[in-house]
Design a protein around this motif. Structure first.
Motif, PDB file in Angstrom:
ATOM      1  N   GLN A 212      34.787  52.867  44.507  1.00  0.00           N
ATOM      2  CA  GLN A 212      33.756  52.683  43.487  1.00  0.00           C
ATOM      3  C   GLN A 212      34.297  52.187  42.154  1.00  0.00           C
ATOM      4  O   GLN A 212      33.540  51.685  41.323  1.00  0.00           O
ATOM      5  CB  GLN A 212      33.007  54.007  43.268  1.00  0.00           C
ATOM      6  CG  GLN A 212      32.196  54.479  44.470  1.00  0.00           C
ATOM      7  CD  GLN A 212      31.023  53.563  44.761  1.00  0.00           C
ATOM      8  OE1 GLN A 212      30.343  53.074  43.858  1.00  0.00           O
ATOM      9  NE2 GLN A 212      30.771  53.315  46.043  1.00  0.00           N
ATOM     10  N   THR A 213      35.618  52.323  41.932  1.00  0.00           N
ATOM     11  CA  THR A 213      36.161  51.904  40.644  1.00  0.00           C
ATOM     12  C   THR A 213      36.488  50.410  40.592  1.00  0.00           C
ATOM     13  O   THR A 213      36.898  49.904  39.547  1.00  0.00           O
ATOM     14  CB  THR A 213      37.443  52.704  40.320  1.00  0.00           C
ATOM     15  OG1 THR A 213      38.454  52.422  41.292  1.00  0.00           O
ATOM     16  CG2 THR A 213      37.151  54.207  40.302  1.00  0.00           C
ATOM     17  N   ILE A 214      36.341  49.707  41.717  1.00  0.00           N
ATOM     18  CA  ILE A 214      36.518  48.246  41.714  1.00  0.00           C
ATOM     19  C   ILE A 214      35.228  47.628  41.172  1.00  0.00           C
ATOM     20  O   ILE A 214      34.172  47.721  41.803  1.00  0.00           O
ATOM     21  CB  ILE A 214      36.804  47.707  43.127  1.00  0.00           C
ATOM     22  CG1 ILE A 214      38.093  48.306  43.688  1.00  0.00           C
ATOM     23  CG2 ILE A 214      36.897  46.177  43.109  1.00  0.00           C
ATOM     24  CD1 ILE A 214      38.372  47.929  45.140  1.00  0.00           C
ATOM     25  N   PRO A 215      35.262  46.983  40.001  1.00  0.00           N
ATOM     26  CA  PRO A 215      34.019  46.474  39.408  1.00  0.00           C
ATOM     27  C   PRO A 215      33.642  45.055  39.820  1.00  0.00           C
ATOM     28  O   PRO A 215      32.487  44.662  39.707  1.00  0.00           O
ATOM     29  CB  PRO A 215      34.318  46.521  37.909  1.00  0.00           C
ATOM     30  CG  PRO A 215      35.789  46.245  37.828  1.00  0.00           C
ATOM     31  CD  PRO A 215      36.406  46.851  39.072  1.00  0.00           C
ATOM     32  N   LYS A 216      34.631  44.297  40.290  1.00  0.00           N
ATOM     33  CA  LYS A 216      34.381  42.859  40.458  1.00  0.00           C
ATOM     34  C   LYS A 216      35.310  42.285  41.511  1.00  0.00           C
ATOM     35  O   LYS A 216      36.445  42.737  41.668  1.00  0.00           O
ATOM     36  CB  LYS A 216      34.606  42.142  39.116  1.00  0.00           C
ATOM     37  CG  LYS A 216      34.295  40.653  39.089  1.00  0.00           C
ATOM     38  CD  LYS A 216      34.512  40.111  37.679  1.00  0.00           C
ATOM     39  CE  LYS A 216      34.169  38.639  37.567  1.00  0.00           C
ATOM     40  NZ  LYS A 216      34.361  38.125  36.180  1.00  0.00           N
ATOM     41  N   VAL A 217      34.832  41.273  42.235  1.00  0.00           N
ATOM     42  CA  VAL A 217      35.629  40.532  43.207  1.00  0.00           C
ATOM     43  C   VAL A 217      35.696  39.080  42.746  1.00  0.00           C
ATOM     44  O   VAL A 217      34.667  38.481  42.436  1.00  0.00           O
ATOM     45  CB  VAL A 217      35.022  40.599  44.617  1.00  0.00           C
ATOM     46  CG1 VAL A 217      35.843  39.767  45.595  1.00  0.00           C
ATOM     47  CG2 VAL A 217      34.933  42.038  45.097  1.00  0.00           C
ATOM     48  N   ILE A 218      36.893  38.529  42.695  1.00  0.00           N
ATOM     49  CA  ILE A 218      37.079  37.133  42.300  1.00  0.00           C
ATOM     50  C   ILE A 218      37.694  36.375  43.477  1.00  0.00           C
ATOM     51  O   ILE A 218      38.808  36.675  43.903  1.00  0.00           O
ATOM     52  CB  ILE A 218      37.995  36.999  41.073  1.00  0.00           C
ATOM     53  CG1 ILE A 218      37.433  37.806  39.900  1.00  0.00           C
ATOM     54  CG2 ILE A 218      38.162  35.526  40.682  1.00  0.00           C
ATOM     55  CD1 ILE A 218      38.349  37.841  38.689  1.00  0.00           C
ATOM     56  N   ILE A 219      36.957  35.433  44.019  1.00  0.00           N
ATOM     57  CA  ILE A 219      37.468  34.562  45.075  1.00  0.00           C
ATOM     58  C   ILE A 219      38.177  33.384  44.421  1.00  0.00           C
ATOM     59  O   ILE A 219      37.605  32.716  43.559  1.00  0.00           O
ATOM     60  CB  ILE A 219      36.331  34.024  45.967  1.00  0.00           C
ATOM     61  CG1 ILE A 219      35.527  35.166  46.575  1.00  0.00           C
ATOM     62  CG2 ILE A 219      36.886  33.112  47.058  1.00  0.00           C
ATOM     63  CD1 ILE A 219      36.311  36.035  47.494  1.00  0.00           C
ATOM     64  N   VAL A 220      39.422  33.126  44.817  1.00  0.00           N
ATOM     65  CA  VAL A 220      40.141  31.941  44.354  1.00  0.00           C
ATOM     66  C   VAL A 220      40.453  31.105  45.590  1.00  0.00           C
ATOM     67  O   VAL A 220      41.216  31.523  46.458  1.00  0.00           O
ATOM     68  CB  VAL A 220      41.436  32.313  43.615  1.00  0.00           C
ATOM     69  CG1 VAL A 220      42.125  31.048  43.106  1.00  0.00           C
ATOM     70  CG2 VAL A 220      41.140  33.261  42.452  1.00  0.00           C
ATOM     71  N   ARG A 221      39.839  29.927  45.677  1.00  0.00           N
ATOM     72  CA  ARG A 221      39.969  29.087  46.863  1.00  0.00           C
ATOM     73  C   ARG A 221      40.195  27.646  46.446  1.00  0.00           C
ATOM     74  O   ARG A 221      39.962  27.261  45.298  1.00  0.00           O
ATOM     75  CB  ARG A 221      38.699  29.170  47.719  1.00  0.00           C
ATOM     76  CG  ARG A 221      37.400  28.982  46.939  1.00  0.00           C
ATOM     77  CD  ARG A 221      36.256  28.483  47.767  1.00  0.00           C
ATOM     78  NE  ARG A 221      36.462  27.134  48.242  1.00  0.00           N
ATOM     79  CZ  ARG A 221      35.463  26.330  48.627  1.00  0.00           C
ATOM     80  NH1 ARG A 221      34.215  26.751  48.586  1.00  0.00           N
ATOM     81  NH2 ARG A 221      35.713  25.111  49.053  1.00  0.00           N
ATOM     82  N   MET A 222      40.677  26.838  47.395  1.00  0.00           N
ATOM     83  CA  MET A 222      40.888  25.421  47.142  1.00  0.00           C
ATOM     84  C   MET A 222      39.579  24.658  47.336  1.00  0.00           C
ATOM     85  O   MET A 222      38.614  25.162  47.920  1.00  0.00           O
ATOM     86  CB  MET A 222      41.966  24.852  48.073  1.00  0.00           C
ATOM     87  CG  MET A 222      43.320  25.554  47.989  1.00  0.00           C
ATOM     88  SD  MET A 222      44.002  25.611  46.322  1.00  0.00           S
ATOM     89  CE  MET A 222      44.244  23.850  45.993  1.00  0.00           C
ATOM     90  N   GLU A 223      39.556  23.415  46.873  1.00  0.00           N
ATOM     91  CA  GLU A 223      38.335  22.616  46.936  1.00  0.00           C
ATOM     92  C   GLU A 223      38.056  22.066  48.336  1.00  0.00           C
ATOM     93  O   GLU A 223      36.970  21.547  48.584  1.00  0.00           O
ATOM     94  CB  GLU A 223      38.418  21.452  45.955  1.00  0.00           C
ATOM     95  CG  GLU A 223      39.551  20.471  46.219  1.00  0.00           C
ATOM     96  CD  GLU A 223      39.602  19.337  45.210  1.00  0.00           C
ATOM     97  OE1 GLU A 223      38.535  18.919  44.719  1.00  0.00           O
ATOM     98  OE2 GLU A 223      40.708  18.864  44.894  1.00  0.00           O
ATOM     99  N   VAL A 224      39.003  22.170  49.273  1.00  0.00           N
ATOM    100  CA  VAL A 224      38.773  21.640  50.614  1.00  0.00           C
ATOM    101  C   VAL A 224      37.716  22.489  51.328  1.00  0.00           C
ATOM    102  O   VAL A 224      37.639  23.700  51.129  1.00  0.00           O
ATOM    103  CB  VAL A 224      40.081  21.601  51.426  1.00  0.00           C
ATOM    104  CG1 VAL A 224      41.039  20.605  50.813  1.00  0.00           C
ATOM    105  CG2 VAL A 224      40.739  22.971  51.492  1.00  0.00           C
ATOM    106  N   PRO A 225      36.859  21.876  52.171  1.00  0.00           N
ATOM    107  CA  PRO A 225      35.735  22.598  52.774  1.00  0.00           C
ATOM    108  C   PRO A 225      36.114  23.829  53.579  1.00  0.00           C
ATOM    109  O   PRO A 225      35.434  24.856  53.513  1.00  0.00           O
ATOM    110  CB  PRO A 225      35.078  21.535  53.675  1.00  0.00           C
ATOM    111  CG  PRO A 225      35.464  20.231  53.081  1.00  0.00           C
ATOM    112  CD  PRO A 225      36.835  20.430  52.515  1.00  0.00           C
ATOM    113  N   CYS A 226      37.222  23.755  54.345  1.00  0.00           N
ATOM    114  CA  CYS A 226      37.567  24.879  55.212  1.00  0.00           C
ATOM    115  C   CYS A 226      37.864  26.143  54.419  1.00  0.00           C
ATOM    116  O   CYS A 226      37.766  27.251  54.951  1.00  0.00           O
ATOM    117  CB  CYS A 226      38.750  24.527  56.108  1.00  0.00           C
ATOM    118  SG  CYS A 226      40.211  23.909  55.227  1.00  0.00           S
TER     119      CYS A 226
END
Length: 277
Positions: A212-226
């Motif tokens: 419960q103490t995790i407030p946020k999720v940040i996805i870091v991904r490349m611009e390629v579709p896959c």
């Protein structure tokens, strides 16, 4: 005659429709909830449709099939979608023309945008670092181990009271800013939605996000579709966590490491079910 042509595994296909958008020749349709090849003559066999598939249902096989008929395909597109669709196909076909200077030591990468050969030009010095040429090194911002999704365990203390970064495996090599921009003060897990066995990723991340103490999720991904599969996995994980208070942010990196876009995502509609095997 034998030639390369698309193959669809209907057991893996979830009917998302990404391949339909990526196929400039109009060779695919969603029929009864599954992607189908409507006519062999419309498939050029280069596989541009594969990159956007989140489940691995599409592959290229070599088998006896009718030749790709460019003129018949253009006529079909004009009749069903209009002149703009024909122009999109013509632009797509130019990508598959033979290169003037072949690269004998490197594979072509097929039609998948994520595998396409590119050289990234920069203004930085290209002199390799040696024992006689040691620059000042920025300190690492990593404060945990392990980091690979298969290896991390739900309930690990380093997840508490921190935002969670779900990082694609290519990002840290593409961007020199990853440590200070994303890792500082956060926990992190790393995975590749295309090459990893992701069948348990959503479930494991869902268990982690029950903290419960995790407030946020940040996805870091490349611009390629896959690489978009990483965001889909995260959306499912949030749903499986049972939480409705989490914020989901998606940052997309260009191939030269710049932040191409950053947005807050809607987490109310999970769209992935981790079925790559």
């Amino acid at each position: 005659m034998n030639r390369k042509i698309i193959r669809i595994d209907e057991e893996l296909c979830d009917g998302c429709g990404n391949c339909i958008a990526d196929c400039s020749e109009g060779a695919l349709q969603i029929i009864n909830g599954k992607a189908k090849l409507v006519k062999e003559q419309f498939c050029d066999g280069f596989g541009d449709c594969i990159g956007g598939c989140p489940t691995g249902a599409l592959t290229i096989e070599e088998r006896d099939a009718a030749d790709f008929d460019e003129q018949a395909t253009k006529a079909y597109l004009f009749q069903t979608q209009g002149q703009e669709a024909v122009q999109r196909m013509e632009q797509a076909q130019t990508k598959h023309q033979p290169v003037k200077e072949p690269l004998p030591f490197f594979p072509s990468g097929g039609g998948c945008p994520g595998s396409r050969i590119q050289e990234i030009k920069t203004d930085h010095p290209e002199q390799p670092v040696t024992a006689d040429n040691l620059p000042n090194v920025l300190p690492s911002e990593l404060r945990q181990w392990p980091i690979q999704i298969h290896l991390v365990q739900p309930g690990a203390p380093f997840f508490r009271n921190k935002e969670l970064v779900i990082m694609n495996t290519c990002g840290p090599l593409a961007s020199a800013d990853v440590h200070w921009r994303y890792l500082r003060g956060r926990s992190v897990v790393v995975g590749c939605p295309k090459l990893d066995d992701t069948s348990n990723y959503a479930t494991k991340l869902g268990e982690i996000l029950k903290e419960q103490t995790i407030p946020k999720v940040i996805i870091v991904r490349m611009e390629v579709p896959c690489c978009g599969g990483l965001t889909m996995i995260a959306q499912d994980a949030i749903t499986l966590s049972g939480r409705d208070d989490l914020i989901l942010q998606e940052d997309i990196l260009s191939l030269d490491g710049q932040v191409k876009s950053s947005q807050i995502m809607n987490v109310s509609q999970p769209i992935y079910q981790g079925v790559r095997r």
